[in-house]
Design a protein around this motif. Sequence first.
Motif, PDB file in Angstrom:
ATOM      1  N   GLN A  50       4.030  20.618 -74.361  1.00  0.00           N
ATOM      2  CA  GLN A  50       3.073  20.930 -75.431  1.00  0.00           C
ATOM      3  C   GLN A  50       3.116  19.875 -76.528  1.00  0.00           C
ATOM      4  O   GLN A  50       2.078  19.484 -77.064  1.00  0.00           O
ATOM      5  N   GLN A  53       1.078  16.874 -75.916  1.00  0.00           N
ATOM      6  CA  GLN A  53      -0.365  17.101 -75.934  1.00  0.00           C
ATOM      7  C   GLN A  53      -0.879  17.525 -77.309  1.00  0.00           C
ATOM      8  O   GLN A  53      -2.032  17.921 -77.446  1.00  0.00           O
ATOM      9  N   VAL A  54      -0.027  17.431 -78.334  1.00  0.00           N
ATOM     10  CA  VAL A  54      -0.343  18.022 -79.639  1.00  0.00           C
ATOM     11  C   VAL A  54      -1.627  17.480 -80.257  1.00  0.00           C
ATOM     12  O   VAL A  54      -2.338  18.207 -80.950  1.00  0.00           O
ATOM     13  N   THR A  55      -1.963  16.255 -80.005  1.00  0.00           N
ATOM     14  CA  THR A  55      -3.172  15.694 -80.625  1.00  0.00           C
ATOM     15  C   THR A  55      -4.445  16.044 -79.862  1.00  0.00           C
ATOM     16  O   THR A  55      -5.535  15.700 -80.310  1.00  0.00           O
ATOM     17  N   HIS A  56      -4.319  16.737 -78.732  1.00  0.00           N
ATOM     18  CA  HIS A  56      -5.517  17.129 -77.997  1.00  0.00           C
ATOM     19  C   HIS A  56      -6.262  18.279 -78.673  1.00  0.00           C
ATOM     20  O   HIS A  56      -7.449  18.473 -78.420  1.00  0.00           O
ATOM     21  N   ASP A  57      -5.563  19.038 -79.495  1.00  0.00           N
ATOM     22  CA  ASP A  57      -6.220  20.073 -80.295  1.00  0.00           C
ATOM     23  C   ASP A  57      -6.646  19.422 -81.613  1.00  0.00           C
ATOM     24  O   ASP A  57      -5.798  18.900 -82.342  1.00  0.00           O
ATOM     25  N   PRO A  58      -7.940  19.404 -81.921  1.00  0.00           N
ATOM     26  CA  PRO A  58      -8.405  18.687 -83.114  1.00  0.00           C
ATOM     27  C   PRO A  58      -7.721  19.107 -84.415  1.00  0.00           C
ATOM     28  O   PRO A  58      -7.352  18.267 -85.222  1.00  0.00           O
ATOM     29  N   SER A  59      -7.543  20.401 -84.623  1.00  0.00           N
ATOM     30  CA  SER A  59      -6.936  20.877 -85.862  1.00  0.00           C
ATOM     31  C   SER A  59      -5.466  20.468 -85.966  1.00  0.00           C
ATOM     32  O   SER A  59      -5.023  19.952 -86.997  1.00  0.00           O
ATOM     33  N   THR A  60      -4.716  20.688 -84.893  1.00  0.00           N
ATOM     34  CA  THR A  60      -3.301  20.311 -84.892  1.00  0.00           C
ATOM     35  C   THR A  60      -3.155  18.799 -84.976  1.00  0.00           C
ATOM     36  O   THR A  60      -2.295  18.286 -85.693  1.00  0.00           O
ATOM     37  N   GLY A  61      -4.009  18.089 -84.263  1.00  0.00           N
ATOM     38  CA  GLY A  61      -3.972  16.625 -84.311  1.00  0.00           C
ATOM     39  C   GLY A  61      -4.206  16.106 -85.717  1.00  0.00           C
ATOM     40  O   GLY A  61      -3.532  15.180 -86.168  1.00  0.00           O
ATOM     41  N   GLU A  62      -5.136  16.722 -86.417  1.00  0.00           N
ATOM     42  CA  GLU A  62      -5.403  16.326 -87.799  1.00  0.00           C
ATOM     43  C   GLU A  62      -4.181  16.596 -88.680  1.00  0.00           C
ATOM     44  O   GLU A  62      -3.799  15.759 -89.499  1.00  0.00           O
TER      45      GLU A  62
END
Length: 121
Positions: A50, A53-62
């Motif tokens: 996980q 892959q953290v930056t694949h979610d836009p909110s978490t990546g931001e």
Amino acid sequence: MTLEDFQRRLRDFADERDWHQFHTPKNLAMALSSEAGELLELFQWLTPEQSAQVTHDPSTGENVRHELADVLAYLLRLADVLEIDLMAALDEKMTLNAAKYPVELAKGTARKYDQLGQEDP
């Protein structure tokens, strides 16, 4: 932009707000640690998969990008206040690490330098 450009921007930002009085080495080191903790919190309960892959979610990546930027900003500000050339310091440290972690002993292991070349218990 160069690191020096960003340091100048951060210095100007602080000066315009009369924050230099608060930007002591102690306070900046504490702020740097706090921001690193906020970055760490984003990864705290993630599996290794996980976290990769953290930056694949836009909110978490931001959120990760913003916390990394905060860490970098405080690091640059601290180096500026202490008049440390970060690029020279990194170059020096990489040379020291190359001597402490020779490829033939360190490749493929996470052991600390003082345990390299030892047999597994």
